[in-house]
Structure formats: C-alpha cells, structure tokens
Design an enzyme around this catalytic site. Sequence first.
Site, mmCIF file in Angstrom:
data_model
loop_
_atom_site.group_PDB
_atom_site.id
_atom_site.type_symbol
_atom_site.label_atom_id
_atom_site.label_comp_id
_atom_site.label_asym_id
_atom_site.label_seq_id
_atom_site.Cartn_x
_atom_site.Cartn_y
_atom_site.Cartn_z
ATOM 1 N N ILE A 1 -36.137 -10.497 0.046
ATOM 2 C CA ILE A 1 -36.551 -10.097 -1.295
ATOM 3 C C ILE A 1 -36.069 -11.109 -2.346
ATOM 4 O O ILE A 1 -36.750 -11.376 -3.310
ATOM 5 C CB ILE A 1 -36.181 -8.625 -1.589
ATOM 6 C CG1 ILE A 1 -35.525 -8.371 -2.893
ATOM 7 C CG2 ILE A 1 -35.342 -8.023 -0.607
ATOM 8 C CD1 ILE A 1 -35.535 -6.821 -3.131
ATOM 9 N N GLU A 2 -34.896 -11.732 -2.076
ATOM 10 C CA GLU A 2 -34.408 -12.761 -3.001
ATOM 11 C C GLU A 2 -35.278 -14.011 -2.906
ATOM 12 O O GLU A 2 -35.591 -14.664 -3.891
ATOM 13 C CB GLU A 2 -32.957 -13.137 -2.644
ATOM 14 C CG GLU A 2 -31.980 -11.993 -2.802
ATOM 15 C CD GLU A 2 -31.919 -11.511 -4.238
ATOM 16 O OE1 GLU A 2 -31.941 -12.355 -5.152
ATOM 17 O OE2 GLU A 2 -31.879 -10.284 -4.441
ATOM 18 N N ASP B 1 -38.390 -14.068 -2.010
ATOM 19 C CA ASP B 1 -39.673 -13.774 -2.658
ATOM 20 C C ASP B 1 -39.595 -13.937 -4.171
ATOM 21 O O ASP B 1 -40.540 -14.380 -4.804
ATOM 22 C CB ASP B 1 -40.119 -12.339 -2.327
ATOM 23 C CG ASP B 1 -40.506 -12.219 -0.869
ATOM 24 O OD1 ASP B 1 -40.711 -13.267 -0.228
ATOM 25 O OD2 ASP B 1 -40.592 -11.084 -0.366
ATOM 26 N N GLU C 1 -35.512 -35.233 27.527
ATOM 27 C CA GLU C 1 -35.857 -34.064 26.706
ATOM 28 C C GLU C 1 -36.877 -33.191 27.426
ATOM 29 O O GLU C 1 -37.212 -33.457 28.577
ATOM 30 C CB GLU C 1 -36.375 -34.523 25.335
ATOM 31 C CG GLU C 1 -37.487 -35.542 25.414
ATOM 32 C CD GLU C 1 -37.706 -36.281 24.088
ATOM 33 O OE1 GLU C 1 -38.863 -36.665 23.829
ATOM 34 O OE2 GLU C 1 -36.740 -36.478 23.336
ATOM 35 N N LYS D 1 -40.581 -31.338 28.152
ATOM 36 C CA LYS D 1 -42.009 -31.599 27.961
ATOM 37 C C LYS D 1 -42.650 -30.286 27.523
ATOM 38 O O LYS D 1 -42.842 -29.369 28.308
ATOM 39 C CB LYS D 1 -42.663 -32.111 29.234
ATOM 40 C CG LYS D 1 -44.126 -32.463 28.985
ATOM 41 C CD LYS D 1 -44.715 -33.333 30.053
ATOM 42 C CE LYS D 1 -46.078 -33.865 29.657
ATOM 43 N NZ LYS D 1 -47.035 -32.829 29.305
ATOM 44 N N GLU E 1 -44.997 -32.150 18.992
ATOM 45 C CA GLU E 1 -45.839 -31.168 19.665
ATOM 46 C C GLU E 1 -45.896 -29.863 18.866
ATOM 47 O O GLU E 1 -44.860 -29.345 18.453
ATOM 48 C CB GLU E 1 -45.237 -30.888 21.054
ATOM 49 C CG GLU E 1 -46.178 -30.211 22.014
ATOM 50 C CD GLU E 1 -46.959 -31.214 22.869
ATOM 51 O OE1 GLU E 1 -46.989 -32.423 22.535
ATOM 52 O OE2 GLU E 1 -47.547 -30.766 23.880
ATOM 53 N N LYS F 1 -37.066 -40.982 28.843
ATOM 54 C CA LYS F 1 -37.451 -42.146 28.047
ATOM 55 C C LYS F 1 -36.301 -43.143 28.057
ATOM 56 O O LYS F 1 -35.146 -42.745 27.840
ATOM 57 C CB LYS F 1 -37.726 -41.744 26.598
ATOM 58 C CG LYS F 1 -38.890 -40.782 26.447
ATOM 59 C CD LYS F 1 -39.042 -40.256 25.031
ATOM 60 C CE LYS F 1 -40.257 -39.332 24.979
ATOM 61 N NZ LYS F 1 -40.363 -38.593 23.713
ATOM 62 N N LYS G 1 -42.662 -33.384 36.201
ATOM 63 C CA LYS G 1 -43.234 -32.037 36.071
ATOM 64 C C LYS G 1 -42.493 -31.014 36.926
ATOM 65 O O LYS G 1 -42.016 -31.331 38.017
ATOM 66 C CB LYS G 1 -44.711 -32.075 36.510
ATOM 67 C CG LYS G 1 -45.588 -32.960 35.652
ATOM 68 C CD LYS G 1 -45.861 -32.284 34.340
ATOM 69 C CE LYS G 1 -47.192 -32.500 33.770
ATOM 70 N NZ LYS G 1 -48.374 -32.000 34.105
ATOM 71 N N CYS H 1 -48.366 15.262 37.223
ATOM 72 C CA CYS H 1 -48.578 14.033 37.998
ATOM 73 C C CYS H 1 -47.231 13.454 38.421
ATOM 74 O O CYS H 1 -46.371 13.191 37.591
ATOM 75 C CB CYS H 1 -49.347 13.027 37.142
ATOM 76 S SG CYS H 1 -49.545 11.422 37.923
HETATM 77 S S1 IVH Z 1 -43.792 -38.704 24.312
HETATM 78 C C1 IVH Z 1 -45.883 -42.642 24.513
HETATM 79 N N1 IVH Z 1 -42.321 -36.545 24.606
HETATM 80 O O1 IVH Z 1 -47.174 -34.855 26.724
HETATM 81 C C2 IVH Z 1 -45.433 -41.324 24.889
HETATM 82 N N2 IVH Z 1 -44.664 -36.340 24.897
HETATM 83 O O2 IVH Z 1 -48.908 -36.797 28.510
HETATM 84 C C3 IVH Z 1 -45.915 -40.275 23.987
HETATM 85 N N3 IVH Z 1 -45.420 -34.047 25.368
HETATM 86 O O3 IVH Z 1 -49.651 -36.083 24.608
HETATM 87 C C4 IVH Z 1 -45.528 -38.900 24.310
HETATM 88 N N4 IVH Z 1 -43.435 -33.112 25.286
HETATM 89 O O4 IVH Z 1 -48.550 -33.881 23.985
HETATM 90 C C5 IVH Z 1 -43.557 -37.061 24.637
HETATM 91 N N5 IVH Z 1 -40.897 -34.717 24.769
HETATM 92 C C6 IVH Z 1 -42.133 -35.226 24.807
HETATM 93 C C7 IVH Z 1 -43.265 -34.427 25.065
HETATM 94 C C8 IVH Z 1 -44.519 -35.035 25.116
HETATM 95 C C9 IVH Z 1 -44.724 -32.911 25.466
HETATM 96 C C10 IVH Z 1 -46.875 -34.152 25.554
HETATM 97 C C11 IVH Z 1 -47.605 -34.834 24.458
HETATM 98 C C12 IVH Z 1 -48.361 -35.974 25.075
HETATM 99 C C13 IVH Z 1 -48.341 -35.622 26.526
HETATM 100 C C14 IVH Z 1 -48.237 -36.895 27.331
#
Ligand code: IVH
Length: 665
Positions: free
Chosen positions: A32-33, A35, A111, A113, A171, A288, A312, A430
């Site tokens: 409410i604050e 808002d 990280e 995906k 994302e 990465k 994956k 039942c």
């Molecule tokens: S890096 C050059 N980091 O995966 C690399 N992508 O197949 C660019 N995705 O289109 C992507 N989590 O939609 C990166 N931690 C993450 C990600 C990520 C999901 C998706 C993203 C991308 C696809 C790559």
Amino acid sequence: MAERSRYQYLIAELARLDHAYYVQDQPLLPDIEYDKLFRELLEIEAQHPDWVQLDSPSQRVGGNASALFTEVKHYTPMLSLNNALTQDEAQAFDKRCAEGLERDCVEYAVELKFDGLAISLWYEEGVLKKAATRGDGYTGEDVTANVLTIKSIPLRLNTPRPPQFIEVRGEVFMSHHAFKQLNQQAIARGDKTFANPRNAAAGSLRQLDPLVTATRPLSFFSYGVGAVQGWVVPKSHAELMETYMSWGLPVCEYRQVVRGFDGLLAFYDQIGKIRDQLPYDIDGVVYKVNSRTEQDELGFVSRAPRFAVAHKFPAQEALTRLLGIDVQVGRTGAITPVARLEPVVVGGVTVTNATLHNEDEIRRKDVRIGDIVIVRRAGDVIPEVVSVVKEQRSSELTAFVMPSQCPICGSHIERPVDEAIARCTGGLFCQAQRKQALLHFAQRKAMDIEGLGDKLVDQLVDQQIIKTPADLYRLGFMSLVQLERMGEKSAQNLLASIEKSKKTTLARFIFALGIRHVGETTGKDLAQHFQSIDALITASYEQLLEVKDVGPTVAQSIIEFMAESHNREVIEALMASGIECQVDKKQIVDAVAGKTFVLTGTLPTLSREQAKDMLEKAGAKVAGSVSAKTDYVVAGADAGSKLEKAEQLGIEVIDELTLLALVGR
Ligand code: IVH
C-alpha cells in the site's frame, strides 16, 4: 523545480523498490505504501506530460505496442551453444579447450541452462531502449512493449557511468508457480492451456496486447553480452556477471568459477541433485571459458562458440505408449483420468502413470488408448501426458469415453455444465471418497492424528471397520492389532494420538470436515465468526456471506454440506465422542457492538487487518465505504476521500487512540 526533483526521486525510489522485490525477493515496503508512491508519480505525470521519462515505471505498461514484432537487426549475432549429451562429450569439450589454449587446466564460469527464450536488451546511456528476440540469430523481433512489463528488468542501469550502448543478453522464462496459475486461469475461462512453461513464456512474449503480457509474470536472467560502445567489457565472464548484478540486472545465483573437467562435473552433479527443487525449468548447465581473452583465442565454429558448451540433463519428456486410461476418485468425488503407460524413464525416474487432468483435456489433445504419447515430468509435479504423436497412430483408435458410473462405488458420475471436473455423486458412500475424507480429517493441519497414513486407511475402509471420521473415535485395540503391519505398540500409539486429537480448535475441526472450498484460512474465519459448530450448522446463506472472504461459492457449498443429513449425523457423532473445540473468544464490547466502522489512512501502530480483527472480535462491523449507516470513521495518516465523505455526512471521525479506548484496550 522542487516537484521536478521529487518526480526524479520517485522514479529512482520505485526502481529501487522493484529491484528489492523482484530481483532480491526482499520487499522493502508494504504494497500500500508502494502504491502511494506510484500514484504520486502518476499524478505528477498527468500534470506534466512533457516530463515523462522513458525509465519511469509508468512506461512498463502501455508502452509503444505498435512496434511489436517489427524486425530488429542484432549488432552482434545471437549464436547458439553446442550440446554435450554425455559425460564423454563434456570431457571432449574440456580437452579441446585445453589443447586450443595450450594449458593443462582451464578455468570455467559455469551456470544453469535456462529453458526459456533468448533475448537481447539494448541499453543506451543506461536506459532500456529496445528488447528483441533471437529470431534467426541475426534478425529478431521487437518485443519491447512486452519486455517492459517484466518488473525484474531495470529500465535504467544502476550506475553513474553506463556504457554508451550495450546489448545485454539473457533468457526470459516462466516460473513453475506462474505457469500453474496461468493454466488454472485458462482452465477456469475454458481457454487452451500451455503444455509447458517454455511455451507459456513464448506465448506471453508474442502477445499482441502488452496489458495481457503484464498479467503473465515472466522472469529474466542475464548471461551474456553482445555489442558494446563506450565501455570496456570486464576481463572474465564471472566479473561481467558481478557487474551486471551491481547494475541491478537479474543474474542467477547458481554460478561458480571452477577448474578443469573435475570442476565441471562436480557442478553438473550438484545441480542435477537440486534440479527438481528449482522454481523454474532448466535443461542442463552451461560451461564457459572464464577469461575473455581465452574466449577470443578459441573463437567460433560456424554458429556456435568453441569456448562454451551446454551439458544437457536427461530429458524430462519421453515417448511411450498409452496402455489404458483409469479414473481416480478424489476426496470431493472429483474424477481424474489417469494414463496407464508402458514404463518409461523420464529425467532419471521410471514413470508408469501420468495425469490426463480431465475429460476436456483428453478431447483437446485427442488422446486415444494405444497412442504414442509425450510424457513430461517437471519438478515435484505429477507426470502428465503433454501430447500425442499423431503420425505414429497406426490404425483408427477409438476415442475415450468417460465412464458414467463411479468405478469404486457405482454411483452416477455428474458433470455440471459449466465445470471441467466430473464428480462421483456417491459422497461418503463411495469408498474412495471415504478414504480421502479420512486422510484429510487426520492430516496435520486438521485433527493432526499421527500414524493414520494411507495404507492404514485403505485397510480400515476396505475391511469396513470405519466408514466416517466419527468411527475413528470408536476404534478399539483389538480391531487395530489384527491389521497387517500393525504391532501392539503402534496400535497403542495410534489410539493415543486419536485420543489426543479430541482437544482441538474450532478452526481445525471445521477445516477437517472437508467441506468443498473450505480451506484452512476459511476454517479460521468461520470459527472466528460463528464461535461454535452449532452456529455454523444452522447458519443461513446470508449469514455466511457476512463472514470475511466468504463469497457465494463458499456459502453455497457450506449450505449444501450441512443440508445432507449424514454429514450432520457425523458431526453429532464426533461431538458425542468427546471432541472439544476451543474458540478464540469474541469479547463483546458494548461501546462498539453492532456499530459500523470504516477504516481509512495509515494508523500509527495497528495494521488495517489488526484493527479490523479487533473490532470484529468486539462485535462491531467493518465496512469498506462511508455511508449514512457508518457510525465511526477511524482515520490515520494520509486519509483520503473517505475522510472527506465522513466530514460531509457529519460522521464522527476518531483516531487510533480513541479506537483503542472504545474497545477497552
Ligand atoms: S550463452 C554464444 N548461457 O541456450 C552463446 N545461453 O543454444 C550464447 N541459454 O539461445 C548463449 N541458458 O537461449 C547461454 N546460461 C546460458 C543459457 C543459454 C540458456 C539458451 C539461450 C541460447 C541457447 C543456446
């Protein structure tokens, strides 16, 4: 001028509050604050339309929707990642990096995906100007008006020296919670549901009306950078993420810097263990190379970087054959069709059953016995049949017809015209409903009977030892010890906890009865209002509507429940067995009993809820608006139109202190 700087202060302050709420999950102010500040901002903008800034939170909805889906050329292409589907492939990736860099051990930023849609955010001088989808990697679509509704995305980067220009990559996705809510709303409206959070996120981003997108909470995590001008990109990916965080961009907390293949694998295993508990879908982890110079050294092959890979997880969807469709009966008689499947491993777990939700869903997906279907399992939700692989339908299979009789008790199955759910009309006749009703009655939040689990309830009901919850209190030692897996000790323990459950609260007791639409909170509200079970049994529809948060559906459901003689008999038998319901007593205070109060503004110590509860306990009514029938208006700081109205009508206005004195506190 003072007003102008107030305007700018409000923009910054609201951005700070949004960041705390949506990114850090730590609200700084009550709604409410918040808002109030927002309304003040809107008022200033209404008076000075020429002051309106692009980074004003008012621009989150109603932004420029006409540009939606026009083409946007990415300054730096949005590439995809190569996948590693096995441990060997992940190891090969590490080996290639180590060889390419001529190093023994490579440092990686790792990280999650996220399973959503890649998006590019353009910030010019720190202000969000455009948002585009990935498209074919070179050209995407303008989704700015929709992305502006994502409250965790800052409209201005929180830094005094932002880049002249930067493409922030990340994302957009939908959390499980938001997905469930969206689908429930769709079902209630009779609309199509989304098969999974990813489709729901995509559908929401592709909405033509940003006002609709605003009602579908989307989330965002940053994970990369595209083109940059007037700024030096940090030396490592990990530092880039730290910088993003300091700018107020959302970055996922599950990330690490690790070394070598062992480090990669440890992260993969660690995330694999918590995957099911995450509030959103992921389909793997991403590795990465951390150093940007090393990234450049490794470069790209065709459309994917050599310095990164997606490792994956096993898919959460799998193909299998539908062997049959059973129906299950729930506590309130709801009939759920359940798919019996040829066993299949989905995300590491063998699945043999999956829900088909309801009859309409079966028809919508055109699921037929014998079909090859896609089964999905995500988080802790029940596996479900997502769709049918129509191309693999061999011959003409016949469509499924919902049984017209309950498979358990043979009673007629009914489906009200405007409802998606069919129900067995057998009620407590039942056995399936009986079992569920008993489990509901005994659960921790209800009567809290420890040791009464589903295996035991199955036996007790199947052997006709008990029919209703009231029979629990007549259970003897002998009838218990003869049951399977029941020793003397556990029989004694169970009897003791049944005995203990007799001392309870009225709120728990009402909830335990299992009246449709009466959950824990409604149970409390009803107990508070009626103060005794007898008063609830005899309450009229109109009296029920007087209870806080009770609307026509709940009131009707209580009336129907109490109209059934066997329900009243069960309640009587329960009370006769010695159940004592404590009540949080109403302390009628003559000075306020029967009077109508209206609360307005912020009181110095009491919240509005507390003031209302206190008044109701004392026997007063609390109304939402001021009328001639109002006896008192309790006004706090910043009271608005209600106070004016009270003054016009000559109604007595009191403050918190006077209120406390009136109720004798
Ligand atoms: S890096 C050059 N980091 O995966 C690399 N992508 O197949 C660019 N995705 O289109 C992507 N989590 O939609 C990166 N931690 C993450 C990600 C990520 C999901 C998706 C993203 C991308 C696809 C790559």
